[in-house]
Design a protein around this motif. Structure first.
Motif, PDB file in Angstrom:
ATOM      1  N   ASN A   1       0.818  -1.214   0.000  1.00  0.00           N
ATOM      2  CA  ASN A   1       0.000   0.000   0.000  1.00  0.00           C
ATOM      3  C   ASN A   1       0.851   1.263   0.000  1.00  0.00           C
ATOM      4  OD1 ASN A   1      -3.059  -0.574   0.179  1.00  0.00           O
ATOM      5  ND2 ASN A   1      -2.162  -2.113   1.516  1.00  0.00           N
TER       6      ASN A   1
ATOM      7  N   TYR B   1      -0.334   5.289  -0.783  1.00  0.00           N
ATOM      8  CA  TYR B   1      -1.094   5.589   0.420  1.00  0.00           C
ATOM      9  C   TYR B   1      -0.153   6.048   1.531  1.00  0.00           C
ATOM     10  CZ  TYR B   1      -5.097   3.234  -1.732  1.00  0.00           C
ATOM     11  OH  TYR B   1      -6.127   2.882  -2.577  1.00  0.00           O
ATOM     12  N   ASP B   2      -0.665   6.905   2.429  1.00  0.00           N
ATOM     13  CA  ASP B   2       0.152   7.306   3.565  1.00  0.00           C
ATOM     14  C   ASP B   2       0.262   6.144   4.553  1.00  0.00           C
ATOM     15  OD1 ASP B   2      -2.150   7.280   5.262  1.00  0.00           O
ATOM     16  OD2 ASP B   2      -2.559   9.378   4.848  1.00  0.00           O
TER      17      ASP B   2
ATOM     18  N   GLU C   1      -0.616   5.644   7.778  1.00  0.00           N
ATOM     19  CA  GLU C   1      -1.799   5.217   8.536  1.00  0.00           C
ATOM     20  C   GLU C   1      -2.780   4.454   7.656  1.00  0.00           C
ATOM     21  OE1 GLU C   1      -3.865   7.844  11.117  1.00  0.00           O
ATOM     22  OE2 GLU C   1      -2.058   8.896  11.760  1.00  0.00           O
ATOM     23  N   THR C   2      -3.028   4.965   6.474  1.00  0.00           N
ATOM     24  CA  THR C   2      -3.948   4.294   5.560  1.00  0.00           C
ATOM     25  C   THR C   2      -3.400   2.935   5.140  1.00  0.00           C
ATOM     26  OG1 THR C   2      -4.687   6.445   4.730  1.00  0.00           O
ATOM     27  CG2 THR C   2      -5.231   4.518   3.408  1.00  0.00           C
ATOM     28  N   SER C   3      -2.093   2.865   4.912  1.00  0.00           N
ATOM     29  CA  SER C   3      -1.469   1.599   4.517  1.00  0.00           C
ATOM     30  C   SER C   3      -1.622   0.552   5.611  1.00  0.00           C
ATOM     31  CB  SER C   3       0.012   1.819   4.198  1.00  0.00           C
ATOM     32  OG  SER C   3       0.167   2.647   3.061  1.00  0.00           O
TER      33      SER C   3
ATOM     34  N   GLU D   1      -3.959   0.524   7.964  1.00  0.00           N
ATOM     35  CA  GLU D   1      -5.381   0.200   8.062  1.00  0.00           C
ATOM     36  C   GLU D   1      -5.799  -0.791   6.978  1.00  0.00           C
ATOM     37  OE1 GLU D   1      -9.439   2.702   8.916  1.00  0.00           O
ATOM     38  OE2 GLU D   1      -7.948   3.613   7.578  1.00  0.00           O
ATOM     39  N   ARG D   2      -5.387  -0.542   5.753  1.00  0.00           N
ATOM     40  CA  ARG D   2      -5.744  -1.431   4.647  1.00  0.00           C
ATOM     41  C   ARG D   2      -5.083  -2.812   4.827  1.00  0.00           C
ATOM     42  NH1 ARG D   2      -7.574   0.815  -0.254  1.00  0.00           N
ATOM     43  NH2 ARG D   2      -6.300  -0.680  -1.414  1.00  0.00           N
TER      44      ARG D   2
ATOM     45  N   GLU E   1      -6.966  -4.862   7.396  1.00  0.00           N
ATOM     46  CA  GLU E   1      -8.209  -5.368   6.815  1.00  0.00           C
ATOM     47  C   GLU E   1      -7.938  -6.594   5.943  1.00  0.00           C
ATOM     48  OE1 GLU E   1      -9.905  -2.112   4.707  1.00  0.00           O
ATOM     49  OE2 GLU E   1     -10.538  -1.031   6.515  1.00  0.00           O
TER      50      GLU E   1
END
Length: 268
Positions: A218, A223-224, A226-228, A230-231, A234
């Motif tokens: 990610n 993606y930054d 935090e988003t990486s 989070e993804r 998941e």
């Protein structure tokens, strides 16, 4: 297409290491490449043997990758010797690699040490300072911080020490705690908890490899951090929930669950 490189050991049974990394990267939409640090003879019941590659050969692998298809992110897994760790760090610095995610494979889930003291010293001195993110489990965080971690407050304190000591963001994985699967991200902008419900699946071989590879994938896609994370969490949760059941021991995850192309039940 975005690209990612894994520098790690091979798992001939496909559940962890290079094989899990490549499956994860593919499932997360990036082109995967690998530099192998060691061959292992293993399956879901344990490791029968390890053959370490020569230092110069690891360097050649990394040279071939960076001079042809430059990776947008790098995941580092099992690098078993001080010489190999130094070689990897040297080459990543030479090529100014970015988005490096280091999974410090130091302590197994059972508590066994996986690298010696010399290798640990080089890891701390050369590799972790080059990383954008390090993803220790709790036993590894205890080694890196020098603290005993028993509570959420301990996790915050240990992650802070690791961040300030090695200069990289820290995702301290809470999977070794008995009641939850909450992970703590400690970075320059502060801390964030990623809360997760523990998935009761006895087949969890390769979870650390999978998570770090998904994060790197990610990051490669832009993606930054935090988003990486989070993804990636998941994705890992989905791979666990698919309940793939293979082998006689702690089996692999279903890395292909996102493709929806197979039945996860055993022997089907």
């Amino acid at each position: 297409m975005k690209t990612a490189l894994t520098i790690a050991g091979s798992d001939c049974s496909g559940g962890a290491g290079i094989q899990a990394d490549i499956k994860t990267m593919l499932a997360n939409g990036v082109y995967a490449m690998s530099a192998v640090t060691a061959l292992t003879a293993q399956n879901t019941t344990g490791v029968a043997g390890i053959m370490v590659v020569e230092t110069e050969f690891l360097k050649k692998q990394i040279d071939c990758i960076f001079t042809d298809i430059r990776p947008d992110a790098v995941k580092i897994g099992m690098v078993p010797t001080a010489g190999l760790i130094e070689a990897a760090a040297e080459k990543l610095k030479e090529y100014r690699a970015g988005n490096i995610v280091a999974d410090p494979v130091m302590i197994s889930t059972s508590g066994a040490r996986l690298i010696d003291e010399d290798a640990e010293a080089v890891l701390k001195e050369k590799l972790l300072p080059a990383a954008a993110l390090v993803t220790p489990n709790i036993p590894e965080a205890e080694v890196l911080s020098g603290l005993t971690v028993r509570s959420e407050e301990d996790m915050v304190h240990a992650a802070g020490i690791i961040y300030h000591r090695y200069g990289c963001a820290v995702l301290l994985k809470g999977g070794h705690r008995t009641c939850d699967a909450n992970d703590l991200l400690y970075q320059k902008d502060g801390t964030r908890w990623f809360f997760g419900k523990r998935i009761e699946n006895p087949n969890s071989h390769g979870t650390g490899c999978t998570l770090s590879s998904a994060i790197a994938s990610n990051l490669a896609k832009g993606y930054d951090l935090e988003t990486s994370v989070e993804r990636a969490k998941e994705y890992l949760s989905g791979a666990l929930r698919a309940m793939l059941d293979l082998g006689k021991g702690s089996g692999p995850l279903d890395h292909a669950f996102v493709m929806g192309c197979r039945n996860s039940k055993k022997n089907i």
